[in-house]
Design a protein around this motif. Structure first.
Motif, PDB file in Angstrom:
ATOM      1  N   THR A 118      95.049  -9.281 -41.009  1.00 50.81           N
ATOM      2  CA  THR A 118      94.896  -9.421 -42.450  1.00 50.81           C
ATOM      3  C   THR A 118      96.130 -10.066 -43.068  1.00 50.81           C
ATOM      4  N   LEU A 119      97.301  -9.670 -42.597  1.00 45.50           N
ATOM      5  CA  LEU A 119      98.547 -10.231 -43.108  1.00 45.50           C
ATOM      6  C   LEU A 119      98.591 -11.742 -42.905  1.00 45.50           C
ATOM      7  N   LEU A 120      98.136 -12.192 -41.742  1.00 40.48           N
ATOM      8  CA  LEU A 120      98.212 -13.607 -41.406  1.00 40.48           C
ATOM      9  C   LEU A 120      97.171 -14.451 -42.131  1.00 40.48           C
ATOM     10  N   GLU A 121      96.061 -13.846 -42.528  1.00 41.67           N
ATOM     11  CA  GLU A 121      95.009 -14.646 -43.147  1.00 41.67           C
ATOM     12  C   GLU A 121      95.022 -14.586 -44.676  1.00 41.67           C
ATOM     13  N   THR A 122      95.916 -13.803 -45.257  1.00 46.00           N
ATOM     14  CA  THR A 122      95.988 -13.742 -46.720  1.00 46.00           C
ATOM     15  C   THR A 122      97.257 -14.444 -47.203  1.00 46.00           C
ATOM     16  N   PRO A 123      97.174 -15.232 -48.277  1.00 48.38           N
ATOM     17  CA  PRO A 123      98.352 -15.944 -48.783  1.00 48.38           C
ATOM     18  C   PRO A 123      99.382 -14.991 -49.379  1.00 48.38           C
ATOM     19  N   ASP A 124     100.596 -15.463 -49.488  1.00 42.33           N
ATOM     20  CA  ASP A 124     101.682 -14.622 -49.992  1.00 42.33           C
ATOM     21  C   ASP A 124     101.419 -14.100 -51.399  1.00 42.33           C
ATOM     22  N   ASP A 125     100.684 -14.883 -52.192  1.00 42.53           N
ATOM     23  CA  ASP A 125     100.461 -14.476 -53.579  1.00 42.53           C
ATOM     24  C   ASP A 125      99.137 -13.740 -53.793  1.00 42.53           C
ATOM     25  N   ASP A 126      98.512 -13.299 -52.694  1.00 43.49           N
ATOM     26  CA  ASP A 126      97.286 -12.519 -52.845  1.00 43.49           C
ATOM     27  C   ASP A 126      97.607 -11.247 -53.616  1.00 43.49           C
ATOM     28  N   PRO A 127      96.913 -10.997 -54.730  1.00 46.15           N
ATOM     29  CA  PRO A 127      97.298  -9.878 -55.610  1.00 46.15           C
ATOM     30  C   PRO A 127      96.916  -8.500 -55.098  1.00 46.15           C
ATOM     31  N   VAL A 128      95.997  -8.435 -54.127  1.00 49.93           N
ATOM     32  CA  VAL A 128      95.506  -7.121 -53.714  1.00 49.93           C
ATOM     33  C   VAL A 128      95.668  -6.890 -52.207  1.00 49.93           C
ATOM     34  N   LEU A 129      95.001  -7.694 -51.405  1.00 45.85           N
ATOM     35  CA  LEU A 129      94.977  -7.432 -49.966  1.00 45.85           C
ATOM     36  C   LEU A 129      96.360  -7.544 -49.341  1.00 45.85           C
ATOM     37  N   ARG A 130      97.083  -8.590 -49.683  1.00 45.53           N
ATOM     38  CA  ARG A 130      98.417  -8.786 -49.115  1.00 45.53           C
ATOM     39  C   ARG A 130      99.330  -7.622 -49.482  1.00 45.53           C
ATOM     40  N   ARG A 131      99.288  -7.239 -50.743  1.00 45.07           N
ATOM     41  CA  ARG A 131     100.125  -6.140 -51.209  1.00 45.07           C
ATOM     42  C   ARG A 131      99.767  -4.836 -50.493  1.00 45.07           C
ATOM     43  N   SER A 132      98.469  -4.589 -50.313  1.00 46.38           N
ATOM     44  CA  SER A 132      98.021  -3.358 -49.661  1.00 46.38           C
ATOM     45  C   SER A 132      98.482  -3.297 -48.216  1.00 46.38           C
ATOM     46  N   VAL A 133      98.316  -4.418 -47.493  1.00 48.34           N
ATOM     47  CA  VAL A 133      98.695  -4.457 -46.084  1.00 48.34           C
ATOM     48  C   VAL A 133     100.206  -4.304 -45.918  1.00 48.34           C
ATOM     49  N   GLU A 134     100.972  -4.995 -46.741  1.00 46.47           N
ATOM     50  CA  GLU A 134     102.421  -4.892 -46.619  1.00 46.47           C
ATOM     51  C   GLU A 134     102.907  -3.474 -46.911  1.00 46.47           C
ATOM     52  N   GLU A 135     102.262  -2.793 -47.838  1.00 46.23           N
ATOM     53  CA  GLU A 135     102.640  -1.416 -48.134  1.00 46.23           C
ATOM     54  C   GLU A 135     102.375  -0.511 -46.938  1.00 46.23           C
ATOM     55  N   VAL A 136     101.239  -0.701 -46.271  1.00 42.57           N
ATOM     56  CA  VAL A 136     100.923   0.098 -45.086  1.00 42.57           C
ATOM     57  C   VAL A 136     101.935  -0.179 -43.980  1.00 42.57           C
ATOM     58  N   LEU A 137     102.259  -1.447 -43.766  1.00 39.02           N
ATOM     59  CA  LEU A 137     103.222  -1.795 -42.722  1.00 39.02           C
ATOM     60  C   LEU A 137     104.583  -1.175 -43.005  1.00 39.02           C
ATOM     61  N   ARG A 138     104.969  -1.138 -44.273  1.00 36.77           N
ATOM     62  CA  ARG A 138     106.237  -0.477 -44.628  1.00 36.77           C
ATOM     63  C   ARG A 138     106.175   1.012 -44.317  1.00 36.77           C
ATOM     64  N   ARG A 139     105.019   1.636 -44.556  1.00 33.87           N
ATOM     65  CA  ARG A 139     104.892   3.073 -44.274  1.00 33.87           C
ATOM     66  C   ARG A 139     105.008   3.345 -42.781  1.00 33.87           C
TER      67      ARG A 139
END
Length: 213
Positions: free
Chosen positions: A109-130
């Motif tokens: 999901t991280l690789l297929e969503t652009p950096d400025d994706d307002p929802v999916l990118r933010r959600s995935v990055e938050e999980v990865l940080r956790r």
């Protein structure tokens, strides 16, 4: 309407998770979901609101299952370092198992969503940080208990472990990787164990690792 009222939400989410995990968010069409979930498009939207909302719930299921397995492995190990090594070794079944994909759903999901994706990118990055924070806490505990050297940086070790796991999961996508993945898993696990400067001080507890995810 009857179909929407009678569906098993957990079963539908598991099927959706497997579809998205195998194909990726953008490559999973509404037709794929219709066939895979055995639901009409109107029922899917009535139940979940949108494809994106369905994906987020499916991703939450993937994450909660993986984090529960990780927590069980860490709590059942003889020490923090032993737990982290055991977690890595549990990934050795990537190619033997029946998971929809050998790659991590989060990384896909991280690789297929652009950096400025307002929802999916933010959600995935938050999980990865956790997840990285879980690794960080385990390394910090190992340091505080004297299992590893006092001058190590738990934050750097946690990031390095996440990088190693990401790379492993990506490498496992190769069709010629079957004879190397478990060797790489063992090499990563032994690298973690090599950090220890003393043996664990308490007896190992039984642990049944969950499926790799």
């Amino acid at each position: 309407m009857g179909r929407a009222a009678s569906y098993d939400r957990q079963k539908v989410l598991m099927a959706a998770r497997d579809l998205f995990w195998a194909r990726g968010y953008h490559n999973t069409s509404l037709k794929d979901l219709e066939h895979g979930l055995d639901m009409r498009p109107g029922s899917i939207y009535a139940a979940f609101g949108s494809k994106e909302a369905l994906f987020r719930e499916a991703l939450d299921l993937y994450v909660s299952t993986g984090q529960a397995d990780l927590a069980m492995t860490l709590s059942g190990a003889a020490s923090p370092i032993a737990g982290l090594a055991a977690h890595v070794r549990s990934l050795g079944g990537i190619l033997r198992g029946k998971a929809p994909s050998r790659a991590c759903m989060l990384v896909k999901t991280l690789l297929e969503t652009p950096d400025d994706d307002p929802v999916l990118r933010r959600s995935v990055e938050e999980v990865l940080r956790r997840v990285e924070l879980i690794f960080h806490d385990a390394f910090r505990k190992a340091r505080d208990e004297g299992e590893i050297a006092a001058d190590v940086d738990p934050e750097l070790l946690a990031a390095r472990l996440q990088v190693a796991i990401f790379g492993l999961r990506a490498y496992a996508q190769r069709t010629d990787a079957a004879d190397r993945v478990e060797k790489l898993v063992e090499d990563i696990a032994r690298g973690i164990e090599a950090l220890a400067i003393r043996a664990p001080s308490r007896a190992a507890l039984p642990c049944a690792p969950g499926p790799a995810s």
